[in-house]
Motif scaffolding. Structure first.
Motif, PDB file in Angstrom:
ATOM      1  N   ALA A 182     -36.300   0.040 -15.618  1.00 28.96           N
ATOM      2  CA  ALA A 182     -35.170   0.970 -15.708  1.00 28.96           C
ATOM      3  C   ALA A 182     -34.762   1.270 -17.148  1.00 28.96           C
ATOM      4  O   ALA A 182     -34.212   2.349 -17.419  1.00 28.96           O
ATOM      5  CB  ALA A 182     -33.972   0.414 -14.940  1.00 28.96           C
ATOM      6  N   TRP A 183     -34.990   0.348 -18.078  1.00 30.20           N
ATOM      7  CA  TRP A 183     -34.476   0.524 -19.433  1.00 30.20           C
ATOM      8  C   TRP A 183     -34.920   1.827 -20.098  1.00 30.20           C
ATOM      9  O   TRP A 183     -34.070   2.503 -20.714  1.00 30.20           O
ATOM     10  CB  TRP A 183     -34.803  -0.683 -20.301  1.00 30.20           C
ATOM     11  CG  TRP A 183     -34.261  -0.500 -21.692  1.00 30.20           C
ATOM     12  CD1 TRP A 183     -34.972  -0.416 -22.836  1.00 30.20           C
ATOM     13  CD2 TRP A 183     -32.895  -0.297 -22.065  1.00 30.20           C
ATOM     14  NE1 TRP A 183     -34.146  -0.195 -23.903  1.00 30.20           N
ATOM     15  CE2 TRP A 183     -32.858  -0.109 -23.463  1.00 30.20           C
ATOM     16  CE3 TRP A 183     -31.700  -0.233 -21.352  1.00 30.20           C
ATOM     17  CZ2 TRP A 183     -31.683   0.108 -24.157  1.00 30.20           C
ATOM     18  CZ3 TRP A 183     -30.522  -0.012 -22.053  1.00 30.20           C
ATOM     19  CH2 TRP A 183     -30.517   0.154 -23.433  1.00 30.20           C
ATOM     20  N   PRO A 184     -36.183   2.254 -20.017  1.00 31.37           N
ATOM     21  CA  PRO A 184     -36.540   3.534 -20.648  1.00 31.37           C
ATOM     22  C   PRO A 184     -35.724   4.709 -20.092  1.00 31.37           C
ATOM     23  O   PRO A 184     -35.343   5.609 -20.836  1.00 31.37           O
ATOM     24  CB  PRO A 184     -38.036   3.694 -20.338  1.00 31.37           C
ATOM     25  CG  PRO A 184     -38.517   2.293 -20.155  1.00 31.37           C
ATOM     26  CD  PRO A 184     -37.370   1.555 -19.495  1.00 31.37           C
ATOM     27  N   LEU A 185     -35.435   4.695 -18.804  1.00 30.77           N
ATOM     28  CA  LEU A 185     -34.610   5.743 -18.207  1.00 30.77           C
ATOM     29  C   LEU A 185     -33.190   5.681 -18.768  1.00 30.77           C
ATOM     30  O   LEU A 185     -32.610   6.705 -19.137  1.00 30.77           O
ATOM     31  CB  LEU A 185     -34.584   5.598 -16.678  1.00 30.77           C
ATOM     32  CG  LEU A 185     -33.612   6.515 -15.938  1.00 30.77           C
ATOM     33  CD1 LEU A 185     -34.039   7.968 -16.083  1.00 30.77           C
ATOM     34  CD2 LEU A 185     -33.525   6.109 -14.481  1.00 30.77           C
ATOM     35  N   VAL A 186     -32.637   4.495 -18.846  1.00 29.48           N
ATOM     36  CA  VAL A 186     -31.279   4.333 -19.376  1.00 29.48           C
ATOM     37  C   VAL A 186     -31.234   4.798 -20.828  1.00 29.48           C
ATOM     38  O   VAL A 186     -30.304   5.500 -21.239  1.00 29.48           O
ATOM     39  CB  VAL A 186     -30.813   2.869 -19.229  1.00 29.48           C
ATOM     40  CG1 VAL A 186     -29.484   2.641 -19.944  1.00 29.48           C
ATOM     41  CG2 VAL A 186     -30.703   2.497 -17.754  1.00 29.48           C
ATOM     42  N   ARG A 187     -32.233   4.438 -21.607  1.00 29.31           N
ATOM     43  CA  ARG A 187     -32.286   4.853 -23.010  1.00 29.31           C
ATOM     44  C   ARG A 187     -32.321   6.376 -23.101  1.00 29.31           C
ATOM     45  O   ARG A 187     -31.629   6.960 -23.934  1.00 29.31           O
ATOM     46  CB  ARG A 187     -33.491   4.228 -23.702  1.00 29.31           C
ATOM     47  CG  ARG A 187     -33.463   4.427 -25.200  1.00 29.31           C
ATOM     48  CD  ARG A 187     -34.512   3.662 -25.973  1.00 29.31           C
ATOM     49  NE  ARG A 187     -35.809   3.631 -25.355  1.00 29.31           N
ATOM     50  CZ  ARG A 187     -36.435   2.500 -24.953  1.00 29.31           C
ATOM     51  NH1 ARG A 187     -35.878   1.335 -25.121  1.00 29.31           N
ATOM     52  NH2 ARG A 187     -37.617   2.570 -24.396  1.00 29.31           N
ATOM     53  N   ARG A 188     -33.100   7.037 -22.239  1.00 28.18           N
ATOM     54  CA  ARG A 188     -33.141   8.508 -22.251  1.00 28.18           C
ATOM     55  C   ARG A 188     -31.778   9.090 -21.887  1.00 28.18           C
ATOM     56  O   ARG A 188     -31.371  10.110 -22.455  1.00 28.18           O
ATOM     57  CB  ARG A 188     -34.215   9.030 -21.296  1.00 28.18           C
ATOM     58  CG  ARG A 188     -35.618   8.898 -21.852  1.00 28.18           C
ATOM     59  CD  ARG A 188     -36.632   9.747 -21.090  1.00 28.18           C
ATOM     60  NE  ARG A 188     -36.660   9.531 -19.666  1.00 28.18           N
ATOM     61  CZ  ARG A 188     -37.437   8.647 -19.033  1.00 28.18           C
ATOM     62  NH1 ARG A 188     -38.252   7.882 -19.703  1.00 28.18           N
ATOM     63  NH2 ARG A 188     -37.391   8.550 -17.720  1.00 28.18           N
ATOM     64  N   MET A 189     -31.079   8.483 -20.950  1.00 27.97           N
ATOM     65  CA  MET A 189     -29.744   8.963 -20.593  1.00 27.97           C
ATOM     66  C   MET A 189     -28.808   8.856 -21.790  1.00 27.97           C
ATOM     67  O   MET A 189     -28.028   9.764 -22.059  1.00 27.97           O
ATOM     68  CB  MET A 189     -29.172   8.174 -19.412  1.00 27.97           C
ATOM     69  CG  MET A 189     -29.807   8.504 -18.092  1.00 27.97           C
ATOM     70  SD  MET A 189     -28.977   7.758 -16.663  1.00 27.97           S
ATOM     71  CE  MET A 189     -29.083   6.016 -17.006  1.00 27.97           C
ATOM     72  N   LEU A 190     -28.870   7.735 -22.493  1.00 22.57           N
ATOM     73  CA  LEU A 190     -28.015   7.543 -23.662  1.00 22.57           C
ATOM     74  C   LEU A 190     -28.348   8.527 -24.773  1.00 22.57           C
ATOM     75  O   LEU A 190     -27.459   9.050 -25.436  1.00 22.57           O
ATOM     76  CB  LEU A 190     -28.132   6.103 -24.181  1.00 22.57           C
ATOM     77  CG  LEU A 190     -27.577   5.024 -23.262  1.00 22.57           C
ATOM     78  CD1 LEU A 190     -27.946   3.645 -23.781  1.00 22.57           C
ATOM     79  CD2 LEU A 190     -26.079   5.172 -23.094  1.00 22.57           C
ATOM     80  N   GLU A 191     -29.623   8.785 -24.976  1.00 21.01           N
ATOM     81  CA  GLU A 191     -30.046   9.729 -26.010  1.00 21.01           C
ATOM     82  C   GLU A 191     -29.660  11.158 -25.649  1.00 21.01           C
ATOM     83  O   GLU A 191     -29.398  11.973 -26.531  1.00 21.01           O
ATOM     84  CB  GLU A 191     -31.550   9.622 -26.237  1.00 21.01           C
ATOM     85  CG  GLU A 191     -31.937   8.328 -26.920  1.00 21.01           C
ATOM     86  CD  GLU A 191     -33.439   8.053 -26.891  1.00 21.01           C
ATOM     87  OE1 GLU A 191     -34.188   8.847 -26.264  1.00 21.01           O
ATOM     88  OE2 GLU A 191     -33.849   7.043 -27.475  1.00 21.01           O
ATOM     89  N   ALA A 192     -29.587  11.471 -24.363  1.00 18.00           N
ATOM     90  CA  ALA A 192     -29.217  12.816 -23.919  1.00 18.00           C
ATOM     91  C   ALA A 192     -27.721  13.056 -24.088  1.00 18.00           C
ATOM     92  O   ALA A 192     -27.279  14.196 -24.091  1.00 18.00           O
ATOM     93  CB  ALA A 192     -29.608  13.025 -22.456  1.00 18.00           C
ATOM     94  N   ASP A 193     -26.927  11.976 -24.254  1.00 18.64           N
ATOM     95  CA  ASP A 193     -25.486  12.084 -24.455  1.00 18.64           C
ATOM     96  C   ASP A 193     -25.199  11.790 -25.918  1.00 18.64           C
ATOM     97  O   ASP A 193     -24.949  10.651 -26.287  1.00 18.64           O
ATOM     98  CB  ASP A 193     -24.740  11.087 -23.563  1.00 18.64           C
ATOM     99  CG  ASP A 193     -23.242  11.124 -23.796  1.00 18.64           C
ATOM    100  OD1 ASP A 193     -22.736  12.146 -24.293  1.00 18.64           O
ATOM    101  OD2 ASP A 193     -22.583  10.120 -23.483  1.00 18.64           O
ATOM    102  N   PRO A 194     -25.240  12.821 -26.776  1.00 22.45           N
ATOM    103  CA  PRO A 194     -25.104  12.577 -28.205  1.00 22.45           C
ATOM    104  C   PRO A 194     -23.708  12.191 -28.642  1.00 22.45           C
ATOM    105  O   PRO A 194     -23.510  11.821 -29.781  1.00 22.45           O
ATOM    106  CB  PRO A 194     -25.513  13.919 -28.822  1.00 22.45           C
ATOM    107  CG  PRO A 194     -25.164  14.919 -27.784  1.00 22.45           C
ATOM    108  CD  PRO A 194     -25.407  14.217 -26.466  1.00 22.45           C
TER     109      PRO A 194
END
Length: 165
Positions: free
Chosen positions: A137-149
């Protein structure tokens, strides 16, 4: 609720993940000393550096008057302070203090200890399965965080190390 998803539709998995994340946050958050919004605000300041009050309010999803009151409380507690914007002397930024960082670190330590205690009650195979699910799950969570600048304005300028200038 059964969160076993063998071949589950993506929206079912998404719903289960969101419900699980929310339940974990509720279960391990110590609300006695500081509200969730206050902790989230300090954590954002720790992560992103000093911000304008308006940008901080927008990023945390609260009104500017509510953020003003929160920042005033954090200042009285010595957890945040106002600083001049090095790029524009007319602008004031909100920054986390060393005491604020220490309070966040203690909250994290308590949360992690609570989770570790809960995890220790699981059989070893379940602990391993959960660890694997988190690695997945971590890569998905990281992408979510990166998408929220976060706020795009009001930040102090940063150098390549992430430090404010």
């Amino acid at each position: 609720m059964d969160h076993t998803h063998h071949g589950a539709e993506p929206h079912e998995t998404a719903r289960a993940l969101a419900e699980t994340a929310s339940a974990v946050i509720r279960a391990v958050t110590d609300r006695r000393g500081m509200s969730f919004t206050a902790a989230a605000t300090l954590a954002r300041l720790e992560r992103e550096g000093p911000l304008r009050l308006t940008a901080l309010a927008a990023a945390e999803g609260v009104t500017q008057p509510s953020m003003t009151q929160l920042v005033q409380r954090l200042e009285r507690q010595g957890l945040a302070r106002r600083v001049d914007d090095p790029g524009d002397g007319r602008v004031t930024l909100v920054a986390v203090t060393d005491a604020g960082r220490a309070r966040l670190a203690e909250r994290r330590r308590l949360r992690e200890a609570r989770l570790a205690d809960l995890l220790a009650t699981l059989p070893a195979e379940d602990q391993q399965a959960l660890a694997q699910a988190l690695r997945t799950a971590w890569p998905l969570v990281r992408r979510m965080l990166e998408a929220d600048p976060g706020p795009s304005c009001g930040r102090a300028p940063r150098d390549e190390t992430g430090s404010t200038r």
